[in-house]
Design an enzyme around this catalytic site. Structure first.
Site, PDB file in Angstrom:
ATOM      1  N   TYR A  66       0.861  -1.182   0.000  1.00  0.00           N
ATOM      2  CA  TYR A  66       0.000   0.000   0.000  1.00  0.00           C
ATOM      3  C   TYR A  66       0.901   1.238   0.000  1.00  0.00           C
ATOM      4  O   TYR A  66       1.539   1.559   0.999  1.00  0.00           O
ATOM      5  CB  TYR A  66      -0.919   0.016   1.230  1.00  0.00           C
ATOM      6  N   PHE A 219     -13.162  -5.326   1.052  1.00  0.00           N
ATOM      7  CA  PHE A 219     -14.245  -4.571   0.407  1.00  0.00           C
ATOM      8  C   PHE A 219     -15.576  -4.762   1.159  1.00  0.00           C
ATOM      9  O   PHE A 219     -16.620  -4.984   0.523  1.00  0.00           O
ATOM     10  CB  PHE A 219     -14.414  -4.954  -1.071  1.00  0.00           C
ATOM     11  N   PRO A 220     -15.588  -4.673   2.502  1.00  0.00           N
ATOM     12  CA  PRO A 220     -16.852  -4.891   3.229  1.00  0.00           C
ATOM     13  C   PRO A 220     -17.909  -3.844   2.902  1.00  0.00           C
ATOM     14  O   PRO A 220     -19.105  -4.088   3.066  1.00  0.00           O
ATOM     15  CB  PRO A 220     -16.426  -4.791   4.704  1.00  0.00           C
ATOM     16  N   LEU A 221     -17.432  -2.672   2.406  1.00  0.00           N
ATOM     17  CA  LEU A 221     -18.365  -1.597   2.021  1.00  0.00           C
ATOM     18  C   LEU A 221     -18.434  -1.466   0.497  1.00  0.00           C
ATOM     19  O   LEU A 221     -18.938  -0.488  -0.021  1.00  0.00           O
ATOM     20  CB  LEU A 221     -17.915  -0.264   2.636  1.00  0.00           C
ATOM     21  N   GLY A 223     -15.619  -1.490  -1.393  1.00  0.00           N
ATOM     22  CA  GLY A 223     -14.284  -1.106  -1.863  1.00  0.00           C
ATOM     23  C   GLY A 223     -14.340   0.048  -2.845  1.00  0.00           C
ATOM     24  O   GLY A 223     -14.944   1.087  -2.564  1.00  0.00           O
ATOM     25  N   PHE A 224     -13.726  -0.159  -4.030  1.00  0.00           N
ATOM     26  CA  PHE A 224     -13.665   0.922  -5.030  1.00  0.00           C
ATOM     27  C   PHE A 224     -15.045   1.220  -5.644  1.00  0.00           C
ATOM     28  O   PHE A 224     -15.230   2.239  -6.292  1.00  0.00           O
ATOM     29  CB  PHE A 224     -12.668   0.558  -6.147  1.00  0.00           C
ATOM     30  N   PRO A 226     -18.541   1.577  -4.080  1.00  0.00           N
ATOM     31  CA  PRO A 226     -19.320   1.535  -2.837  1.00  0.00           C
ATOM     32  C   PRO A 226     -20.681   0.850  -3.024  1.00  0.00           C
ATOM     33  O   PRO A 226     -21.313   0.982  -4.074  1.00  0.00           O
ATOM     34  CB  PRO A 226     -19.512   3.021  -2.499  1.00  0.00           C
ATOM     35  N   LEU A 227     -21.087   0.100  -2.006  1.00  0.00           N
ATOM     36  CA  LEU A 227     -22.377  -0.604  -2.039  1.00  0.00           C
ATOM     37  C   LEU A 227     -23.492   0.396  -2.307  1.00  0.00           C
ATOM     38  O   LEU A 227     -23.525   1.475  -1.698  1.00  0.00           O
ATOM     39  CB  LEU A 227     -22.644  -1.260  -0.677  1.00  0.00           C
TER      40      LEU A 227
HETATM   41  N1  LIG Z   1      -6.648  -8.998   0.758  1.00  0.00           N
HETATM   42  C1  LIG Z   1      -6.914  -8.171  -0.212  1.00  0.00           C
HETATM   43  O1  LIG Z   1      -6.715  -8.481  -1.380  1.00  0.00           O
HETATM   44  C2  LIG Z   1      -7.494  -6.825   0.077  1.00  0.00           C
HETATM   45  C3  LIG Z   1      -8.024  -6.064  -0.982  1.00  0.00           C
HETATM   46  C4  LIG Z   1      -8.571  -4.832  -0.668  1.00  0.00           C
HETATM   47  C5  LIG Z   1      -8.588  -4.374   0.632  1.00  0.00           C
HETATM   48  N2  LIG Z   1      -8.043  -5.142   1.631  1.00  0.00           N
HETATM   49  C6  LIG Z   1      -8.112  -4.688   3.041  1.00  0.00           C
HETATM   50  O2  LIG Z   1      -9.473  -4.554   3.362  1.00  0.00           O
HETATM   51  C7  LIG Z   1      -9.692  -3.252   3.926  1.00  0.00           C
HETATM   52  C8  LIG Z   1     -11.093  -2.793   3.561  1.00  0.00           C
HETATM   53  O3  LIG Z   1     -11.214  -2.652   2.166  1.00  0.00           O
HETATM   54  P1  LIG Z   1     -11.258  -1.248   1.419  1.00  0.00           P
HETATM   55  O4  LIG Z   1     -10.744  -0.184   2.310  1.00  0.00           O
HETATM   56  O5  LIG Z   1     -10.625  -1.435   0.101  1.00  0.00           O
HETATM   57  O6  LIG Z   1     -12.784  -1.090   1.112  1.00  0.00           O
HETATM   58  P2  LIG Z   1     -14.086  -0.809   2.001  1.00  0.00           P
HETATM   59  O7  LIG Z   1     -13.774  -0.879   3.453  1.00  0.00           O
HETATM   60  O8  LIG Z   1     -15.158  -1.675   1.453  1.00  0.00           O
HETATM   61  O9  LIG Z   1     -14.462   0.671   1.558  1.00  0.00           O
HETATM   62  C9  LIG Z   1     -13.582   1.733   1.715  1.00  0.00           C
HETATM   63  C10 LIG Z   1     -14.230   2.928   1.028  1.00  0.00           C
HETATM   64  O10 LIG Z   1     -15.426   3.269   1.740  1.00  0.00           O
HETATM   65  C11 LIG Z   1     -15.324   4.609   2.219  1.00  0.00           C
HETATM   66  N3  LIG Z   1     -15.905   4.585   3.578  1.00  0.00           N
HETATM   67  C12 LIG Z   1     -15.409   4.016   4.684  1.00  0.00           C
HETATM   68  N4  LIG Z   1     -16.234   4.181   5.726  1.00  0.00           N
HETATM   69  C13 LIG Z   1     -17.298   4.876   5.266  1.00  0.00           C
HETATM   70  C14 LIG Z   1     -18.483   5.361   5.857  1.00  0.00           C
HETATM   71  N5  LIG Z   1     -18.743   5.158   7.158  1.00  0.00           N
HETATM   72  N6  LIG Z   1     -19.357   6.050   5.078  1.00  0.00           N
HETATM   73  C15 LIG Z   1     -19.099   6.267   3.768  1.00  0.00           C
HETATM   74  N7  LIG Z   1     -17.996   5.824   3.151  1.00  0.00           N
HETATM   75  C16 LIG Z   1     -17.097   5.136   3.894  1.00  0.00           C
HETATM   76  C17 LIG Z   1     -13.874   4.967   2.216  1.00  0.00           C
HETATM   77  O11 LIG Z   1     -13.686   6.329   1.946  1.00  0.00           O
HETATM   78  P3  LIG Z   1     -13.156   7.358   3.087  1.00  0.00           P
HETATM   79  O12 LIG Z   1     -11.674   7.158   3.193  1.00  0.00           O
HETATM   80  O13 LIG Z   1     -13.551   8.682   2.539  1.00  0.00           O
HETATM   81  O14 LIG Z   1     -13.886   7.015   4.347  1.00  0.00           O
HETATM   82  C18 LIG Z   1     -13.362   4.138   1.030  1.00  0.00           C
HETATM   83  O15 LIG Z   1     -13.578   4.821  -0.177  1.00  0.00           O
HETATM   84  C19 LIG Z   1      -8.588  -2.392   3.317  1.00  0.00           C
HETATM   85  O16 LIG Z   1      -8.378  -1.217   4.060  1.00  0.00           O
HETATM   86  C20 LIG Z   1      -7.437  -3.354   3.314  1.00  0.00           C
HETATM   87  O17 LIG Z   1      -6.808  -3.354   4.590  1.00  0.00           O
HETATM   88  C21 LIG Z   1      -7.517  -6.356   1.369  1.00  0.00           C
END
Ligand SMILES: NC(=O)c1ccc[n+]([C@@H]2O[C@H](COP(=O)([O-])OP(=O)(O)OC[C@H]3O[C@@H](n4cnc5c(N)ncnc54)[C@H](OP(=O)(O)O)[C@@H]3O)[C@@H](O)[C@H]2O)c1
Length: 296
Positions: A66, A219-221, A223-224, A226-227
């Site tokens: 990252y 990507f619980p929300l 990811g790229f 958004p749900l």
């Molecule tokens: N193993 C793998 O291949 C892999 C791949 C991807 C990710 N990951 C891990 O999984 C974690 C979670 O995935 P992710 O961060 O990609 O996606 P995510 O948690 O599904 O979504 C993150 C996105 O949602 C926004 N967000 C977060 N909280 C919010 C809220 N309360 N209201 C509105 N928007 C919100 C964030 O923007 P803001 O910054 O503006 O809040 C960001 O754009 C990552 O941080 C990483 O550690 C692992």
């Protein structure tokens, strides 16, 4: 009735003495746009991490790819020396190419180098948990593909035996690959793509629960992407919560082995995400939310 268990209660990682709260934090959003380069506001990122830990988060997900190196540097700046009860989970298996591309780095020597990069940039002598991140298909490489993991996972198991890694996990993996890895050294967590709208792993979540292995959706929300769902919006409005909080609460209700690592660079979103653990969803609400995957 609010859920009084802080951060969703706890989960004990199998074959370890590690217990973590079910709501953790994913650090990927702390790097610059497209997970490349430095963030616009590094101090704000440091504040997010410190606020998370102050609120009781004891499980942070990261990777040295990252940025690259950026997110681990921010974690180190914000939290080192680390609290004894903080579990940092990292992942290896890719490097970044020119312009931010994601390239496989899955040869044993590359995995060993990545472990040393994580040790150095996090400022640690031993890593708590390392996930072998398998390369996959689809636009974000997040759809698992078949293939033996023995050589790659064994390379990490050797580092575990040498004392550089405490525990191992696997990411973007199929059930057969998890079983193959588990026979080499215990898999304590599996990190795959899963959320309200993307439920390919439903059976895997349940089979890992039966084995006591943590399932940590990335990507619980969304990811790229958004749900987005009118059902989710309607349910959230009725609960007096945001759609994202409702999506996280659904995951916590889905199975007791699910741990959350929502990613955010915003303290406001962090607070919302941690508060999602207090939402209690009725059977009727869960049924409506369960219908979203079919709509998607
Ligand atoms: N193993 C793998 O291949 C892999 C791949 C991807 C990710 N990951 C891990 O999984 C974690 C979670 O995935 P992710 O961060 O990609 O996606 P995510 O948690 O599904 O979504 C993150 C996105 O949602 C926004 N967000 C977060 N909280 C919010 C809220 N309360 N209201 C509105 N928007 C919100 C964030 O923007 P803001 O910054 O503006 O809040 C960001 O754009 C990552 O941080 C990483 O550690 C692992």
């Amino acid at each position: 009735m609010p859920n009084t268990e802080k951060l969703g209660g706890t989960f004990a990682l199998p074959a370890t003495t590690v217990t973590v709260k079910r709501v953790g934090y994913g650090a990927m959003q702390l790097a610059g746009p497209h997970v490349w380069g430095p963030p616009k506001d590094r101090d704000a990122c440091v504040a997010v991490l410190r606020e998370a830990v102050a609120a009781g988060v004891d499980h942070i997900d990261t990777s040295d790819f990252y940025g690259p190196h950026v997110t681990n540097g921010i974690i180190r700046e914000a939290l080192h020396p680390y609290a004894d009860d903080l579990t940092i989970v990292t992942k290896v298996g890719a490097v970044r190419g020119d312009g931010g591309s994601w390239l496989p780095a899955q040869k044993p020597a590359e995995l060993v180098a990545a472990v040393h990069d994580n040790l150095r940039n996090l400022g640690l002598d031993v890593l708590d948990v390392v996930n072998l991140r398998l390369m996959g298909g689809g636009p974000t490489g997040s759809i698992p593909v078949e293939g033996s993991v023995a050589e790659r996972y064994s390379a990490l198991a050797e580092l575990q035996q040498k004392g550089l890694i405490k525990h191992l996990g696997i990411s973007n993996a199929l059930a057969s690959q998890i079983d193959e890895a588990n026979a080499i050294s215990p898999v304590v967590c599996v990190q795959n793509l899963y959320n309200l709208a993307h439920r390919t792993d439903d059976a895997l979540v349940d089979s890992l629960a039966a084995k006591g292995i943590a399932y940590v959706p990335f990507f619980p929300l969304g990811g790229f992407t958004p749900l987005q769902s009118s059902t989710l919006n309607d349910v959230a409005a009725e609960l007096g919560a945001t759609p994202m909080q409702t999506a996280l609460a659904w995951l916590l209700h889905r199975s007791p082995n699910i741990l959350l690592i929502p990613g955010t660079s915003s303290v406001t979103h962090l607070r919302e995400n941690l508060a999602a653990a207090e939402l209690v969803l009725s059977a009727e609400v869960l049924k409506r939310l369960d219908g979203i995957a079919a709509e998607a």
